[in-house]
Scaffold this motif. Structure first.
Motif, PDB file in Angstrom:
ATOM      1  N   ARG A  37       0.601  -1.474   0.390  1.00  0.00           N
ATOM      2  CA  ARG A  37      -0.005   0.141   0.229  1.00  0.00           C
ATOM      3  C   ARG A  37       0.856   0.985   0.283  1.00  0.00           C
ATOM      4  O   ARG A  37       0.632   2.570  -0.374  1.00  0.00           O
ATOM      5  CB  ARG A  37      -0.442  -0.204   1.115  1.00  0.00           C
ATOM      6  N   ARG A  38       2.048   1.453  -0.172  1.00  0.00           N
ATOM      7  CA  ARG A  38       2.505   1.696   0.059  1.00  0.00           C
ATOM      8  C   ARG A  38       4.408   2.153  -1.716  1.00  0.00           C
ATOM      9  O   ARG A  38       4.821   3.335  -1.247  1.00  0.00           O
ATOM     10  CB  ARG A  38       3.999   2.941   1.039  1.00  0.00           C
ATOM     11  N   LEU A  39       3.831   0.909  -1.976  1.00  0.00           N
ATOM     12  CA  LEU A  39       4.552   0.946  -3.423  1.00  0.00           C
ATOM     13  C   LEU A  39       4.169   0.355  -3.967  1.00  0.00           C
ATOM     14  O   LEU A  39       2.964   0.177  -4.665  1.00  0.00           O
ATOM     15  CB  LEU A  39       6.006  -0.326  -2.782  1.00  0.00           C
ATOM     16  N   VAL A  64      -2.791  -8.169  -1.523  1.00  0.00           N
ATOM     17  CA  VAL A  64      -2.515  -6.565  -1.889  1.00  0.00           C
ATOM     18  C   VAL A  64      -3.632  -6.504  -2.584  1.00  0.00           C
ATOM     19  O   VAL A  64      -4.445  -6.589  -2.899  1.00  0.00           O
ATOM     20  CB  VAL A  64      -1.289  -6.722  -3.021  1.00  0.00           C
ATOM     21  N   PRO A  65      -3.465  -4.860  -2.660  1.00  0.00           N
ATOM     22  CA  PRO A  65      -4.679  -4.092  -3.547  1.00  0.00           C
ATOM     23  C   PRO A  65      -5.026  -4.089  -5.271  1.00  0.00           C
ATOM     24  O   PRO A  65      -3.591  -5.029  -5.544  1.00  0.00           O
ATOM     25  CB  PRO A  65      -4.327  -2.486  -3.291  1.00  0.00           C
ATOM     26  N   PRO A  66      -5.970  -4.540  -5.976  1.00  0.00           N
ATOM     27  CA  PRO A  66      -6.299  -4.242  -6.968  1.00  0.00           C
ATOM     28  C   PRO A  66      -4.938  -3.608  -7.680  1.00  0.00           C
ATOM     29  O   PRO A  66      -4.817  -2.008  -7.551  1.00  0.00           O
ATOM     30  CB  PRO A  66      -7.421  -3.710  -7.348  1.00  0.00           C
ATOM     31  N   GLY A 103      -2.472 -14.377 -11.370  1.00  0.00           N
ATOM     32  CA  GLY A 103      -3.098 -13.940 -12.139  1.00  0.00           C
ATOM     33  C   GLY A 103      -2.792 -12.485 -12.758  1.00  0.00           C
ATOM     34  O   GLY A 103      -1.751 -12.113 -13.389  1.00  0.00           O
ATOM     35  N   ASP A 104      -3.398 -11.227 -13.091  1.00  0.00           N
ATOM     36  CA  ASP A 104      -3.388 -10.389 -13.441  1.00  0.00           C
ATOM     37  C   ASP A 104      -2.368  -9.732 -12.502  1.00  0.00           C
ATOM     38  O   ASP A 104      -1.764  -8.176 -13.239  1.00  0.00           O
ATOM     39  CB  ASP A 104      -4.835  -9.093 -13.673  1.00  0.00           C
ATOM     40  N   GLY A 105      -1.378 -10.115 -11.292  1.00  0.00           N
ATOM     41  CA  GLY A 105      -0.769  -9.453 -10.425  1.00  0.00           C
ATOM     42  C   GLY A 105       0.473  -9.648 -11.059  1.00  0.00           C
ATOM     43  O   GLY A 105       1.323  -9.587 -10.318  1.00  0.00           O
TER      44      GLY A 105
END
Length: 296
Positions: A37-39, A64-66, A103-105
């Protein structure tokens, strides 16, 4: 310009970071959540030392965020032990180990060669030809894993996406114009590696992305990047992201054709010894106006 710029760190589990970058008392299981959430991106480097498990990749993606992206470091068994030769099955095992569960990450795959391995065009070309260029190709390759992964293989993908590869080298014999030409022929990105002068520093653009690893400005894995250094890197990133190159780029071959739509740029700080990596990554992100650099 449609290019994406991400700054991040190589790995996230470092004991000296606890109580410095990570707040005192933060549980270790929440460190990835905090850092992501910082990088804008993180290199998975545990995959270099050993095959991970699908459950680990699934957990990381969930924490991790989207929109967050991981790059994944290819195993040293392929690069350092096998030295890229006879690696069809090891590559299948790597892609079956759970990489596709991101996935998309899933971002670029990083291949780092050892300092003892010199330039050999035929060896490199054979390796490049084995690399899957889409997640569907990676899933098909993963089906050829050996018996060690029979009860833990992940051989599917939720969508067919491009899969990009980059190569970091550490032997002086790579300083030949033939090297970036070979990378361009195979669509593999050249890693711009700042290693405090220890290993080759090259800036040829050879693919539709630029991948930068900053290992230390003056002392390998230790030195931080001061404001003038970060300003210089920010200028270089802007030039690459705009589809061009820095005016003083250190190239072995001719410049790349301009990319009007821009090029994606990934910058990872690996100067982790004194907890400089996350601080420097966030400082560069602020200069570039990319994020996140603060909690969501």
């Amino acid at each position: 310009m449609t290019a994406t710029v991400r700054t991040g760190i190589s790995g996230w589990r470092y004991a000296p970071w606890r109580g410095v970058f990570y707040p005192p008392g933060l549980p270790q299981r929440r460190e990835l959540e905090f850092a992501s959430r910082r990088l804008g991106s993180i290199e998975v480097n545990g995959s270099f030392y050993a095959l991970q498990r699908p459950g680990s990749y699934q957990a990381w993606r969930a924490e991790v965020p989207p929109g967050f992206v991981f790059s994944v470091k290819g195993p040293r068994f392929v690069t350092h032990m096998k030295k890229l030769a006879d690696v069809a099955t090891p590559l299948a095992n790597f892609f079956a180990s759970g990489v596709l569960a991101l996935g998309d990450g899933l971002g670029p795959v990083l291949w780092q060669l050892p300092p003892t391995l010199g330039y050999d065009a035929d060896r490199l070309a054979r390796f490049f030809e084995l690399l899957p260029r889409t997640t569907a190709e990676a899933a098909a390759l993963a089906e050829h894993h050996d018996e060690r992964l029979d009860d833990r293989a992940w051989t599917t993908t939720d969508a067919d996406r491009p899969l990009r590869h980059v190569l970091e080298v550490r032997h002086a014999s790579f300083e030949t114009p033939e090297y970036p030409a070979l990378l361009r022929e195979h669509g593999v990105g050249l890693v711009v590696a700042d290693t405090a002068g220890r290993w080759p520093y090259l800036e040829d653009v050879t693919a539709d992305l630029v991948y930068v690893r900053l290992h230390g400005d003056a002392e390998l894995y230790v030195s931080g990047y001061d404001d003038p250094a970060l300003d210089r890197w920010a200028d270089r990133v802007r030039a690459w992201a705009a589809g061009g190159e820095p005016g003083d780029a250190r190239r072995l071959g001719p410049p790349a054709e301009p990319a009007p739509a821009g090029r994606d740029v990934f910058v990872y700080f690996d100067n982790d010894t004194k907890v400089r990596a996350p601080v420097d990554a966030m400082a560069l992100a602020r200069r570039l106006g990319v994020g996140p650099v603060d909690p969501a």
